[in-house]
Design an enzyme around this catalytic site. Structure first.
Site, PDB file in Angstrom:
ATOM      1  N   ASP A   1       9.230   2.562   1.717  1.00 58.07           N
ATOM      2  CA  ASP A   1       8.039   3.264   2.180  1.00 58.07           C
ATOM      3  C   ASP A   1       7.932   2.999   3.679  1.00 58.07           C
ATOM      4  OD1 ASP A   1       5.591   4.169   2.931  1.00 58.07           O
ATOM      5  OD2 ASP A   1       4.500   3.372   1.198  1.00 58.07           O
TER       6      ASP A   1
ATOM      7  N   LYS B   1       2.649   9.549   8.414  1.00 58.29           N
ATOM      8  CA  LYS B   1       1.866   9.165   9.592  1.00 58.29           C
ATOM      9  C   LYS B   1       2.347   9.727  10.944  1.00 58.29           C
ATOM     10  CE  LYS B   1      -0.961   5.518   7.865  1.00 58.29           C
ATOM     11  NZ  LYS B   1      -0.589   4.900   6.583  1.00 58.29           N
TER      12      LYS B   1
ATOM     13  N   PHE C   1       0.856  -1.191   0.000  1.00 55.57           N
ATOM     14  CA  PHE C   1       0.000   0.000   0.000  1.00 55.57           C
ATOM     15  C   PHE C   1       0.885   1.232   0.000  1.00 55.57           C
ATOM     16  CE2 PHE C   1      -2.412   3.490   1.827  1.00 55.57           C
ATOM     17  CZ  PHE C   1      -3.537   3.469   1.023  1.00 55.57           C
TER      18      PHE C   1
HETATM   19  C1  LIG Z   1      -0.870   5.218   5.137  1.00 56.28           C
HETATM   20  C2  LIG Z   1       0.170   4.812   4.180  1.00 56.28           C
HETATM   21  C3  LIG Z   1       0.384   5.544   2.987  1.00 56.28           C
HETATM   22  C4  LIG Z   1      -0.494   6.684   2.566  1.00 56.28           C
HETATM   23  O1  LIG Z   1      -0.424   7.774   3.426  1.00 56.28           O
HETATM   24  P1  LIG Z   1      -1.481   8.968   3.298  1.00 56.28           P
HETATM   25  O2  LIG Z   1      -0.992   9.975   4.271  1.00 56.28           O
HETATM   26  O3  LIG Z   1      -2.824   8.410   3.628  1.00 56.28           O
HETATM   27  O4  LIG Z   1      -1.425   9.438   1.887  1.00 56.28           O
HETATM   28  C5  LIG Z   1       1.430   5.153   2.179  1.00 56.28           C
HETATM   29  N1  LIG Z   1       2.220   4.110   2.497  1.00 56.28           N
HETATM   30  C6  LIG Z   1       2.035   3.399   3.625  1.00 56.28           C
HETATM   31  C7  LIG Z   1       2.965   2.266   3.935  1.00 56.28           C
HETATM   32  C8  LIG Z   1       1.006   3.713   4.499  1.00 56.28           C
HETATM   33  O5  LIG Z   1       0.812   2.984   5.591  1.00 56.28           O
END
Ligand SMILES: *Cc1c(COP(=O)(O)O)cnc(C)c1O
Length: 388
Positions: free
Chosen positions: A212, A241, A123
């Site tokens: 990420d 986050k 994700f």
């Molecule tokens: C939550 C998340 C995103 C997206 O972040 P947003 O601030 O909602 O755009 C991207 N990568 C990972 C691994 C995430 O957990």
């Protein structure tokens, strides 16, 4: 718009790991706004830092120097060992920056159709490029045509990456989560070996290793960043986050040659790195350090995993309990989305992801007695659910 199916509750205040609704009921928060509120709710030092900054400057534009942004960039480089930071406002934007950086890196090498290796069950966000990179059809369906330039391989499968390397000369980078969050708290079998081997493959082919760490970063797994459980350093890392404790902020951090790819005019953001968000980020990192929350995340995360493992030892229906610090997954043998509202009725906030995985992302400030309370309450709920 109707983009969320919301739980029927409205919170009006919080204190540490506790939230209070508009009827005065008190809830134990084991989700932390999906890995955002690492410091819990209404942390006095954070409130003070944000309030003081709001009284001075909230926004001025990146046309000017921003002292708070420089201080946060320095701090992020110090704790990551990396070199430069681009600030934005969310996780998907941080990944957008990583993706643009990788493409530009490729073009600079004469690769006109650069491609990025991405993973199944990953994700990366909901913008067009990041949903295209995401390994979940539900996130993509209805938004075709997708952005091209991604090659997908199974997660935790080095052979698949080597195969792509042997036949595809357009690859410029690998984008991967050290632990998959939305995908179900998926931890590679040999978590450090996986990243270390990916690092070797990237070096051998001149690819960028892009992590990420939007969910795994900022002490969530017990170190500042998940890659610090290994011997490697990424070329690019995306953060968001937990970085601003709820004040929107994202960051794309780069090291070495990757840190020199973006030049004037290649990327930008109106709000990115504004004084308020970066003051919140700096306060967050300082508080994590002062209160030893990395150590706490490791200790309490393991305690929670051990607690559930013991409680479920004879429970049919629980497949496995796993954790990386305070990313905790309880995998069941059946879909369990209903547990979210069942737990809410019991004044406990949890999440279910990948259909069958109860996901817990508690505030990093959670103490031992609160962790025991969480295990006690949730074990009863899960056992009752499995027996119903
Ligand atoms: C939550 C998340 C995103 C997206 O972040 P947003 O601030 O909602 O755009 C991207 N990568 C990972 C691994 C995430 O957990």
């Amino acid at each position: 718009m109707n983009t969320y199916s919301r739980q029927p509750v409205t919170f009006v205040k919080g204190d540490g790991v506790w939230l209070y609704d508009d009827k005065g009921d008190k809830y134990l928060d084991a989700l932390a706004g999906v890995a955002v509120n690492g410091l819990g709710h209404a942390h006095p030092k954070l409130v003070k830092a944000i309030s003081e900054q709001a009284g001075k400057l909230i926004h001025v534009s990146n046309i000017y120097n921003i002292a708070e942004q420089e201080a946060l960039a320095d701090k992020l480089c110090e704790i990551s060992g990396m070199d430069k930071v681009f600030f934005c406002n969310s996780g998907c934007e941080a990944n957008e920056a990583s993706i643009k950086l990788a493409r530009l890196y490729g073009h600079n090498k004469g690769i006109v159709n650069p491609e990025i290796i991405v993973m199944d069950k990953s994700f990366h966000g909901r913008t067009m490029a990041t949903l295209s990179a995401t390994g979940n059809r539900k996130v993509q369906a209805g938004f075709e045509p997708l952005v091209s330039g991604f090659v997908r391989v199974p997660y935790d499968d080095i052979e698949a990456v080597k195969q792509v390397a042997s036949r595809n000369s357009n690859v410029v980078a690998v984008l991967v989560e050290p632990v998959q969050g939305e995908g179900g708290i998926n931890i590679p079998k040999d978590a450090s070996g996986y990243l270390e081997t990916l690092r070797e493959i990237c070096d051998a082919h001149g690819w960028l290793l892009m992590l990420d760490e939007v969910q795994t970063g900022i002490a969530r797994t017990g170190t500042w960043f998940a890659f610090q459980h290994t011997t490697i350093k990424p070329d690019v890392m995306s953060l968001a986050k937990g970085l601003g404790s709820g004040v929107p902020i994202g960051a794309c951090v780069a090291s070495g040659k990757a840190a020199e790819v973006f030049t004037y005019g290649k990327h930008g953001s109106t709000f990115g790195g504004n004084p308020l968000a970066t003051a919140a980020g700096l306060a967050t990192l300082n508080i994590i350090e002062e209160e030893r929350l990395r150590e706490n995340a490791e200790k309490i995360g393991n305690l929670i995993r051990e607690g559930f493992t013991a409680d479920f030892i004879d429970t049919k229906g629980v497949v496995v309990v796993r954790n990386a610090g305070m990313m905790i997954g309880i995998e069941l043998d059946r879909p369990c989305g209903d547990l979210v509202s069942i737990a809410l009725a019991e004044k406990l906030l949890i999440n279910v992801t990948a259909d069958k995985v109860v996901r817990l992302l508690p505030p990093l400030v959670m103490n031992e007695s609160e962790a025991n309370e969480l295990v006690k309450r949730l074990s009863v709920i899960i056992k009752a659910f499995l027996n119903s």
